[in-house]
Design a protein around this motif. Structure first.
Motif, PDB file in Angstrom:
ATOM      1  N   ASN A  16      24.029   0.978 -61.718  1.00 20.17           N
ATOM      2  CA  ASN A  16      23.592   2.055 -60.835  1.00 20.17           C
ATOM      3  C   ASN A  16      24.453   2.063 -59.578  1.00 20.17           C
ATOM      4  OD1 ASN A  16      22.214   3.780 -59.044  1.00 20.17           O
ATOM      5  ND2 ASN A  16      20.245   3.311 -59.999  1.00 20.17           N
ATOM      6  N   LYS A  69      24.076   3.342 -56.807  1.00 21.47           N
ATOM      7  CA  LYS A  69      23.334   3.317 -55.550  1.00 21.47           C
ATOM      8  C   LYS A  69      23.252   1.907 -54.964  1.00 21.47           C
ATOM      9  CE  LYS A  69      20.386   7.286 -56.678  1.00 21.47           C
ATOM     10  NZ  LYS A  69      18.986   7.730 -56.927  1.00 21.47           N
ATOM     11  N   GLU A 105      24.561   9.052 -64.338  1.00 23.24           N
ATOM     12  CA  GLU A 105      24.791   8.600 -62.971  1.00 23.24           C
ATOM     13  C   GLU A 105      25.854   7.501 -62.922  1.00 23.24           C
ATOM     14  OE1 GLU A 105      22.027   7.499 -59.060  1.00 23.24           O
ATOM     15  OE2 GLU A 105      21.184   7.412 -61.083  1.00 23.24           O
ATOM     16  N   SER A 126      30.217   8.069 -61.850  1.00 23.14           N
ATOM     17  CA  SER A 126      30.416   7.438 -60.547  1.00 23.14           C
ATOM     18  C   SER A 126      31.745   6.697 -60.478  1.00 23.14           C
ATOM     19  CB  SER A 126      29.281   6.452 -60.250  1.00 23.14           C
ATOM     20  OG  SER A 126      29.328   5.359 -61.158  1.00 23.14           O
TER      21      SER A 126
END
Length: 240
Positions: A151, A153, A171, A175
């Motif tokens: 992830n 984030k 996601e 990225s």
């Protein structure tokens, strides 16, 4: 240096898995074999696949990660969640039940489903314990191995929730890499990434799920002294 052999998403396709190991001349005493999860569901022989992976881990120091389908089988046996049951059957779980339970048919009712779940719990607890014990990622000097992805984030990817390790998709794919190490992942069929079942080489990441249980192919990414090559076994079975 030893070769690193990376395979993901076998999904009960034990014949293709064994054929692929033969094709790449897998040598347990010399090669580092890393399996990226999803050993069950959709394909015809989940039980034999888990047994084979278990033997490789226990006897040959193979690294095997936990995929979302493996976790779902664990959750099915450990809990009585209707949500888990629905997802399990929706995503190829019937083939897993048929592999483990000789008495299961496509016309299974709720009572027979409960019997099948209990049969696996009682007779194959070692398989469930094994799948539950598998790590969510593995890391070496140059690579991070994970079933689904990282992830973006999270500055420290190790802090992401368990769900992301097993389920994340777009996601992660879209990225920019937040690590200097190359991320090797499965979970998403490569045909969804570049219209081909062949291994996908992206920026800082490599996807290797060839969609074997969908009648496509089982891939192996080979790293030999820093050089990457690929091998695959076609699956002529159409998934019906």
């Amino acid at each position: 240096m030893s070769r690193i052999l990376m395979i993901s998403d076998i999904h009960g396709c034990i014949e293709q898995f064994n054929d692929l190991l033969d094709a790449i001349h897998y040598n347990p005493s010399k090669d580092n074999l890393i399996l990226l999860g999803d050993y069950v569901d959709r394909g015809p022989r989940s039980k034999e696949t888990v047994e084979r992976v278990k033997e490789l881990v226990n006897n040959h120091n193979v690294i095997a990660l936990r995929g979302n389908h493996d976790q779902r089988l664990v959750d099915l046996v450990r809990t009585k969640s209707e949500t888990v049951q629905g997802k399990f059957l929706e995503h190829g779980g019937m083939q897993t039940l048929q592999s483990y339970c000789h008495f299961v048919s496509e016309n299974m009712d709720e009572e027979l489903f409960k019997q099948a779940r209990e049969y696996i719990r009682v007779n194959f607890s070692s398989h469930i314990d094994f799948l539950e014990s598998l790590p969510l990622y593995y890391e070496d000097l140059h690579h991070i191995y994970v079933h689904a992805g990282l992830n973006p984030k999270y500055i420290n990817w190790r802090e992401q929730i368990e769900y992301d390790f097993m389920y994340i998709k777009e996601e992660f794919h879209q990225s920019e890499p937040r690590t200097d190490k190359l991320v090797i992942f499965g979970h998403t069929r490569t045909i969804e990434l570049h219209d081909s079942s062949d291994i996908w080489f992206g920026r800082g990441k490599i996807g290797i799920d060839g969609g074997c249980a969908y009648g496509m192919q089982l891939n192996c990414l080979i790293c030999d002294e820093g050089i990457y090559t690929t091998a695959s076994i076609k699956n002529l079975w159409n998934g019906d």
